[in-house]
Design a protein around this motif. Structure first.
Motif, short mmCIF file in Angstrom:
data_model
loop_
_atom_site.label_atom_id
_atom_site.label_comp_id
_atom_site.label_asym_id
_atom_site.label_seq_id
_atom_site.Cartn_x
_atom_site.Cartn_y
_atom_site.Cartn_z
N SER A 18 -49.06 -40.18 -47.45
CA SER A 18 -50.25 -39.04 -47.27
C SER A 18 -50.14 -37.88 -46.67
O SER A 18 -48.94 -38.67 -45.42
N PHE A 19 -51.29 -36.69 -46.27
CA PHE A 19 -50.46 -35.97 -45.78
C PHE A 19 -51.59 -35.59 -44.53
O PHE A 19 -52.71 -35.43 -44.95
N GLU A 20 -51.77 -34.35 -43.46
CA GLU A 20 -52.34 -34.10 -43.31
C GLU A 20 -51.47 -32.31 -43.23
O GLU A 20 -50.65 -32.38 -42.52
N ASN A 21 -52.45 -31.39 -42.71
CA ASN A 21 -51.85 -30.34 -41.91
C ASN A 21 -51.98 -30.54 -39.91
O ASN A 21 -53.22 -31.02 -40.03
N LEU A 22 -51.26 -30.16 -39.64
CA LEU A 22 -50.85 -30.06 -38.32
C LEU A 22 -50.48 -29.01 -37.86
O LEU A 22 -49.69 -28.47 -39.12
N SER A 23 -51.23 -28.37 -36.92
CA SER A 23 -50.79 -26.93 -36.00
C SER A 23 -50.83 -27.18 -34.60
O SER A 23 -50.88 -27.72 -34.09
N LEU A 24 -49.90 -26.03 -34.46
CA LEU A 24 -49.34 -26.44 -33.35
C LEU A 24 -49.03 -24.70 -32.50
O LEU A 24 -48.85 -24.09 -33.27
N ILE A 25 -49.90 -24.79 -31.18
CA ILE A 25 -49.80 -23.73 -30.71
C ILE A 25 -49.44 -23.82 -29.20
O ILE A 25 -49.78 -24.58 -28.38
N ILE A 26 -48.00 -23.09 -29.21
CA ILE A 26 -47.95 -23.29 -27.41
C ILE A 26 -47.97 -21.20 -27.10
O ILE A 26 -47.67 -20.36 -27.29
N THR A 27 -48.13 -21.88 -25.59
CA THR A 27 -47.93 -20.80 -23.98
C THR A 27 -46.94 -21.23 -23.81
O THR A 27 -46.07 -21.95 -23.55
N LYS A 28 -47.30 -20.66 -21.78
CA LYS A 28 -46.41 -20.44 -21.77
C LYS A 28 -45.92 -22.00 -20.78
O LYS A 28 -44.70 -22.19 -20.49
N SER A 29 -46.73 -22.90 -20.23
CA SER A 29 -47.28 -24.00 -20.11
C SER A 29 -47.39 -25.29 -20.81
O SER A 29 -47.39 -26.34 -20.54
N VAL A 30 -48.44 -24.78 -21.89
CA VAL A 30 -49.86 -26.05 -22.53
C VAL A 30 -49.26 -25.61 -24.07
O VAL A 30 -48.88 -24.75 -25.27
N LEU A 31 -49.39 -26.46 -24.62
CA LEU A 31 -48.58 -26.97 -26.02
C LEU A 31 -50.14 -27.77 -26.77
O LEU A 31 -50.48 -29.36 -26.17
#
Length: 354
Positions: free
Chosen positions: A126-139
């Motif tokens: 199975s698959f799913e779309n994974l999105s990751l956003i990073i800022t200075k201190s938050v992912l």
């Protein structure tokens, strides 16, 4: 629905920054979770609103904000407004059919990749779309449903492993991507075991069920490659990007990811060639078996042609056949037939015709 090409009608003509969920809904309610850590403290809690997550932006610790379920538009808007993300970023998160990519913005770095999982019982992928956003201190990680492959990363955080605790949100990004790519290799190894087991069956008993299994594995492998190859392209771009959100000393780890994804691609290429070879082996084996059958039938027919000739002579309806009056004629005829059959078989054997 087609697994390789997916296009929904509501995508046609839509603005690229519209908050439209595109994909299959996989969870009833959106679940929000926070893991906040540094070398002195660890906090792992579920939260009830986006507003609670916003309070972690100004902390000096590293915060992992995980979102399970991306189809509730009002929550996604709150995230966009609260973290001051460009609408295009969240619109991209809500499109589960988008290709893996990396893009830097003024206040964040956005990456997306396909997360693959294999069911241990049914062995279905199975698959799913994974999105990751990073800022200075938050992912911030966006998943289509609850349940993922990131438990090893959470265990490292809980055990206060020095490298992940001290290295910030960019290293956390690496750790998550590393697990995703390692899982690619694991799934390929599971599929590889099935493919290699087919080789023994091909040699022992090339039945029609094997050709069905080969075609099934080819489809699975092509589906894996469809997700792995764009991921390699994304990682190549990630290693080339000069981003303020990735510490220079952590670039070596992203280079390692590139090596791992190249390894996954090489494995998939090898198994693709093995499947093609197995297909050729199957057809060759079936053709050889058919030739053996035809050879046997030909020898069988040739042996019985003279016997039929002899039997035909003595089955003719003439009044004068001298041998019919001789009391040993029948035994002579049978003996002649046996001698001829044995002689022909011996001749064919010497010629190696069978």
């Amino acid at each position: 629905m087609a697994r390789f090409i997916k296009k929904h009608q509501n995508e046609i003509g839509a603005s690229p920054d519209d908050f439209i969920f595109i994909g299959e809904k996989k969870t009833e309610n959106t679940v929000l979770r926070i893991i906040d850590y540094d070398k002195n403290n660890l906090e792992e809690i579920p939260i009830n609103s986006v507003e609670e997550a916003l309070a972690y932006q100004d902390k000096k610790s590293t915060t992992w904000f995980n979102v399970d379920g991306i189809d509730e538009t009002h929550i996604m808007k709150q995230i966009a407004e609260g973290f001051q993300f460009d609408d295009f970023i969240i619109a991209e998160v809500m499109n589960t059919n988008s290709r893996p990519k990396v893009q830097e913005y003024d206040n964040c770095l956005f990456t997306s990749i396909k997360m693959l999982q294999v069911n241990e019982n049914s062995h279905e992928i199975s698959f799913e779309n994974l999105s990751l956003i990073i800022t200075k201190s938050v992912l911030i990680s966006f998943q289509e449903k609850k349940g993922d492959v990131f438990e090893p990363v959470r265990i490292r955080i809980r055990k206060q492993k020095k490298r992940i605790i001290n290295s910030g949100s960019d290293y956390l990004l690496f750790a998550l991507l590393d697990v995703v790519i390692d899982n690619y290799i694991y799934i390929l190894s599971v599929l590889g075991d099935k493919i290699e087991n087919l080789e023994e069956q091909l040699i022992q008993s090339p039945e029609k069920s094997i050709i069905d299994a080969i075609n099934k594995h080819k489809k699975e492998l092509n589906y894996l490659r469809k997700n792995i190859l764009p991921a390699r392209e994304m990682l190549v771009n990630l290693t080339k990007i000069d981003s303020e959100f990735i510490n220079h000393k952590n670039f070596i780890h992203f280079k390692e990811l590139q090596n791992n994804i190249n390894h996954a691609v090489e494995i998939s290429d090898s198994y693709r060639e093995i499947l093609s070879d197995q297909l050729n082996i199957y057809h060759t084996t079936v053709s050889t078996k058919l030739n053996d059958i035809m050879k046997f039938l030909t020898v069988f027919s040739v042996v019985f042609i003279p016997l039929t000739f002899i039997a035909g002579i003595y089955g003719t309806n003439f009044d004068v056949i001298p041998e019919l009056r001789y009391k040993y004629s029948y035994f002579i005829m049978l003996g002649s037939m046996v001698v001829i059959a044995i002689g022909m078989l011996y001749y064919f054997k010497r010629k190696k015709w069978f």
